[in-house]
Design a protein around this motif. Sequence first.
Motif: not given
Length: 228
Positions: A201-205
């Motif tokens: 869950x990186x910030x893009x997600x």
Amino acid sequence: SLPSMMTSLLPSVTGVWGFADMLRPDFLTLGEVLRQQGYATGSFIQNSNAGSASGLQQGFDTTLDELVRGPTEKLLQGEQLWNWLRSHRDRNTFVYLHIVDPHGPYEPPAPYDAAYHELEPGSGPTVKRVDSLDAEYVKHPSAATRSALYDGEILNNDEKLRAFFDRMKAEGFFDETLFIFTADHGEYLGERGYFAHNPPGYVQDTGVPLILYHKQTIPQQLRVGEPV
């Protein structure tokens, strides 16, 4: 993410980690809170994970999903929604609208696919074709072509939302309505070597926007930086 949005609780509390999990009835949802305060509550969704499949029908007088699957306008301009709004005109209402697009497979209708068709053949290195992301006519996808089609779905939704707002104004609902926009996830679109919205869950997600609009009571263009 959807049970967390409706309860303000993390998955570690709700126990809803995957598609096979359901929110237990002893958790209090936003719909239940508002219904207890006298609101008429309606849920019109194109994603079954936002409804009874995840236990998220809790608190809604009306939950409608099968009849609003398909193109965005089928939900936003469908008579099921507008008949419901008119029938509750004299009450406070909470309406949850869940639109699927932009979402894989990325396949915007014309003319919103123009940016894709304007790309030169073989724009950028190709990536492995994935049925859940790539339209049937995309035989050799790249990060550029996927982004172009994803952007096309966004443009399509922008136009459908504009028509929805125009109808809200014509029906006399717009001025007194608080609009809240958010999403259940983002898309990687090639960043960090990922596509779609799979873990991690990186910030893009996970870094989705939360936008509130009310014509009279919310200061325009006020930005709040911290996570909500």
